[in-house]
Design a protein around this motif. Structure first.
Motif, PDB file in Angstrom:
ATOM      1  N   UNK A  93       0.829  -1.196   0.000  1.00  0.00           N
ATOM      2  CA  UNK A  93       0.000   0.000   0.000  1.00  0.00           C
ATOM      3  C   UNK A  93       0.869   1.253   0.000  1.00  0.00           C
ATOM      4  N   UNK A  94       0.276   2.343  -0.437  1.00  0.00           N
ATOM      5  CA  UNK A  94       0.966   3.628  -0.399  1.00  0.00           C
ATOM      6  C   UNK A  94       0.802   4.207   1.003  1.00  0.00           C
ATOM      7  N   UNK A  95       1.913   4.658   1.582  1.00  0.00           N
ATOM      8  CA  UNK A  95       1.907   5.138   2.957  1.00  0.00           C
ATOM      9  C   UNK A  95       2.628   6.472   3.057  1.00  0.00           C
ATOM     10  N   UNK A  96       2.350   7.147   4.151  1.00  0.00           N
ATOM     11  CA  UNK A  96       3.071   8.367   4.511  1.00  0.00           C
ATOM     12  C   UNK A  96       3.558   8.185   5.939  1.00  0.00           C
TER      13      UNK A  96
ATOM     14  N   UNK B 212       6.956   9.458   1.646  1.00  0.00           N
ATOM     15  CA  UNK B 212       5.706   9.004   1.049  1.00  0.00           C
ATOM     16  C   UNK B 212       6.045   8.063  -0.095  1.00  0.00           C
ATOM     17  N   UNK B 213       5.391   6.927  -0.137  1.00  0.00           N
ATOM     18  CA  UNK B 213       5.627   5.971  -1.210  1.00  0.00           C
ATOM     19  C   UNK B 213       4.947   4.657  -0.898  1.00  0.00           C
ATOM     20  N   UNK B 214       5.292   3.638  -1.654  1.00  0.00           N
ATOM     21  CA  UNK B 214       4.707   2.308  -1.446  1.00  0.00           C
ATOM     22  C   UNK B 214       5.550   1.547  -0.433  1.00  0.00           C
ATOM     23  N   UNK B 215       4.891   0.985   0.568  1.00  0.00           N
ATOM     24  CA  UNK B 215       5.572   0.145   1.556  1.00  0.00           C
ATOM     25  C   UNK B 215       5.876  -1.193   0.882  1.00  0.00           C
ATOM     26  N   UNK B 216       7.151  -1.395   0.527  1.00  0.00           N
ATOM     27  CA  UNK B 216       7.498  -2.579  -0.254  1.00  0.00           C
ATOM     28  C   UNK B 216       8.017  -3.735   0.598  1.00  0.00           C
TER      29      UNK B 216
ATOM     30  N   UNK C 172       7.972   7.641  -5.450  1.00  0.00           N
ATOM     31  CA  UNK C 172       7.451   7.753  -6.817  1.00  0.00           C
ATOM     32  C   UNK C 172       8.557   7.585  -7.849  1.00  0.00           C
ATOM     33  N   UNK C 173       9.747   8.132  -7.551  1.00  0.00           N
ATOM     34  CA  UNK C 173      10.855   8.091  -8.497  1.00  0.00           C
ATOM     35  C   UNK C 173      11.558   6.749  -8.548  1.00  0.00           C
ATOM     36  N   UNK C 174      11.193   5.827  -7.672  1.00  0.00           N
ATOM     37  CA  UNK C 174      11.873   4.544  -7.585  1.00  0.00           C
ATOM     38  C   UNK C 174      12.935   4.505  -6.504  1.00  0.00           C
ATOM     39  N   UNK C 175      13.224   5.646  -5.886  1.00  0.00           N
ATOM     40  CA  UNK C 175      14.208   5.676  -4.797  1.00  0.00           C
ATOM     41  C   UNK C 175      13.673   4.901  -3.602  1.00  0.00           C
ATOM     42  N   UNK C 176      14.515   4.056  -3.025  1.00  0.00           N
ATOM     43  CA  UNK C 176      14.122   3.254  -1.868  1.00  0.00           C
ATOM     44  C   UNK C 176      14.636   3.902  -0.587  1.00  0.00           C
ATOM     45  N   UNK C 177      13.764   3.996   0.411  1.00  0.00           N
ATOM     46  CA  UNK C 177      14.116   4.574   1.702  1.00  0.00           C
ATOM     47  C   UNK C 177      13.980   3.487   2.758  1.00  0.00           C
ATOM     48  N   UNK C 178      15.051   3.235   3.495  1.00  0.00           N
ATOM     49  CA  UNK C 178      15.035   2.235   4.567  1.00  0.00           C
ATOM     50  C   UNK C 178      14.889   2.950   5.910  1.00  0.00           C
TER      51      UNK C 178
ATOM     52  N   UNK D  98       2.610   7.225  11.105  1.00  0.00           N
ATOM     53  CA  UNK D  98       2.461   6.606   9.798  1.00  0.00           C
ATOM     54  C   UNK D  98       1.013   6.287   9.513  1.00  0.00           C
ATOM     55  N   UNK D  99       0.641   6.364   8.233  1.00  0.00           N
ATOM     56  CA  UNK D  99      -0.723   6.041   7.835  1.00  0.00           C
ATOM     57  C   UNK D  99      -0.730   5.639   6.370  1.00  0.00           C
ATOM     58  N   UNK D 100      -1.753   4.934   5.952  1.00  0.00           N
ATOM     59  CA  UNK D 100      -1.937   4.652   4.531  1.00  0.00           C
ATOM     60  C   UNK D 100      -2.588   5.875   3.881  1.00  0.00           C
ATOM     61  N   UNK D 101      -2.297   6.062   2.596  1.00  0.00           N
ATOM     62  CA  UNK D 101      -2.833   7.201   1.841  1.00  0.00           C
ATOM     63  C   UNK D 101      -3.335   6.680   0.500  1.00  0.00           C
ATOM     64  N   UNK D 102      -4.102   7.484  -0.246  1.00  0.00           N
ATOM     65  CA  UNK D 102      -4.618   7.014  -1.541  1.00  0.00           C
ATOM     66  C   UNK D 102      -3.523   6.480  -2.441  1.00  0.00           C
ATOM     67  N   UNK D 103      -3.876   5.546  -3.307  1.00  0.00           N
ATOM     68  CA  UNK D 103      -2.903   4.831  -4.131  1.00  0.00           C
ATOM     69  C   UNK D 103      -2.081   5.739  -5.015  1.00  0.00           C
ATOM     70  N   UNK D 104      -2.610   6.865  -5.436  1.00  0.00           N
ATOM     71  CA  UNK D 104      -1.857   7.786  -6.266  1.00  0.00           C
ATOM     72  C   UNK D 104      -2.457   9.168  -6.098  1.00  0.00           C
ATOM     73  N   UNK D 105      -1.627  10.215  -6.148  1.00  0.00           N
ATOM     74  CA  UNK D 105      -2.160  11.567  -6.012  1.00  0.00           C
ATOM     75  C   UNK D 105      -3.034  11.930  -7.199  1.00  0.00           C
ATOM     76  N   UNK D 106      -4.002  12.803  -6.978  1.00  0.00           N
ATOM     77  CA  UNK D 106      -4.869  13.247  -8.068  1.00  0.00           C
ATOM     78  C   UNK D 106      -4.054  14.012  -9.103  1.00  0.00           C
TER      79      UNK D 106
END
Length: 337
Positions: A20-23, A41-45, A57-63, A72-80
């Motif tokens: 899911x996409x999270x913030x 903000x991005x997808x929890x992989x 969004x750019x593909x950069x991975x954050x550990x 932390x919370x889930x957010x909509x799958x993609x920004x409008x």
């Protein structure tokens, strides 16, 4: 960014939210001076062994260490999207694939293995739009064997940053030793404003074919051969543009060139190249405007193009034409033993 519930910061995500996409907000030493927290903000992989992996969004991975989370919370799958035509990722991915057709392809479940004697990564990489029909490690072994049999490096093209893109697959490839070599943006825009640009098009020659002079300006290949001409000439409705240039030792070389593929409502712009000594004179705009008018004549209404993320000059040009980033795409290469 609002994280509070009843006035308190809350972590409202768990390992069950992978995919899911999270913030999130977390403690970090790299925060700005005087600040204690930073956000991602991005997808929890993944969430494994006390460490979260978030793919932006750019593909950069954050550990992020689980112990560093403060909210932390889930957010909509993609920004409008505020600008550009409505478009889903699968539709755009398939249109882009048809614009760079391989010489041979083979299905692997819902993946497509593509090869064109090595000309362009797009025509020589796996397009993984769905389930390969095998466990991932078995599918990757099949991919490696298929490309090895053709004397080609194994590439897989993935995307990030939109609904239905492949952040999870990208993270799995990274975990298994695949190397991300290229990151680019797929951008979209309304087509009519490009055709309406006040650009000089009288010198632009547009036709269905290209010649050796056009290829000398393009130069994005190793040894020229039939595989190059077949890929460039392939696609639903293909147009080529050039602006006459100067003579070199091999003959005339265009000052600027471009390629267009019309595919239903979509007009894909590619191979826009300008003589380095004649840049910033509006030649690229002239080429694209002339091609856009051909696409409009065929009934297209939306435009797309691909640009590498570090090509700042081209990105600025496309910004001015109204193009916005729909998603990022990446080519992963197998570099293991």
């Amino acid at each position: 960014m609002e994280f509070t519930g009843g006035g308190r910061l809350e972590v409202r995500i768990t390992a069950a939210d992978v995919g899911k996409r999270v913030s999130v907000r977390y403690v970090t030493e790299s925060a700005a001076p005087g600040e204690k927290f930073t956000d991602a903000v991005g997808v929890l992989t993944s969430w494994d062994a006390g460490v979260l992996l978030i793919t932006r969004r750019t593909g950069e991975a954050v550990r992020i260490a689980e112990s560093a989370l403060v909210a932390g919370k889930t957010v909509p799958a993609a920004p409008a999207r505020r600008r550009g035509p409505a478009a889903g990722f699968p539709e755009l991915a398939r249109a882009a694939a048809r614009a760079w057709p391989p010489l041979e392809s083979e299905p692997l479940g819902e993946w497509t293995l593509r090869a064109a004697a090595g000309f362009t990564r797009r025509a020589n990489s796996v397009l993984p739009l769905g389930d390969p029909g095998l466990p991932l490690d078995a599918a990757l072994e099949r991919v490696r064997d298929w490309y090895a049999a053709r004397g080609l490096p194994a590439y897989i093209q993935t995307a990030t940053g939109a609904a239905d893109t492949q952040e999870l697959l990208s993270a799995e490839l990274d975990r298994r030793g695949w190397t991300r070599e290229v990151t680019a943006e797929l951008r979209i825009a309304a087509l009519a404003p490009i055709g309406d640009l006040d650009a000089a098009i009288s010198a632009v020659r547009v036709g269905r074919g290209f010649d050796e002079a056009w290829l000398r300006r393009y130069q994005r290949f190793g040894e020229p051969g039939p595989h190059v001409t077949k890929v460039l000439g392939g696609g639903p409705s293909v147009w080529f543009a050039s602006i006459p240039g100067t003579e070199d030792n091999a003959g005339a070389v265009p000052a600027a060139i471009g390629r267009l593929v019309v595919d239903g409502r979509w007009a894909g712009f590619m191979a826009v190249e300008v003589d380095p000594e004649q840049r910033r004179r509006g030649l690229a705009s002239s080429v694209m405007t002339a091609l856009a008018r051909k696409a409009l004549d065929e009934g297209a209404s939306a435009a797309w193009l691909q640009v590498e993320s570090d090509n700042h000059g081209a990105r600025a040009l496309y910004d001015g034409m109204g193009f916005t980033t729909h998603h990022h795409y990446h080519h992963y290469r197998w570099t293991g033993a």
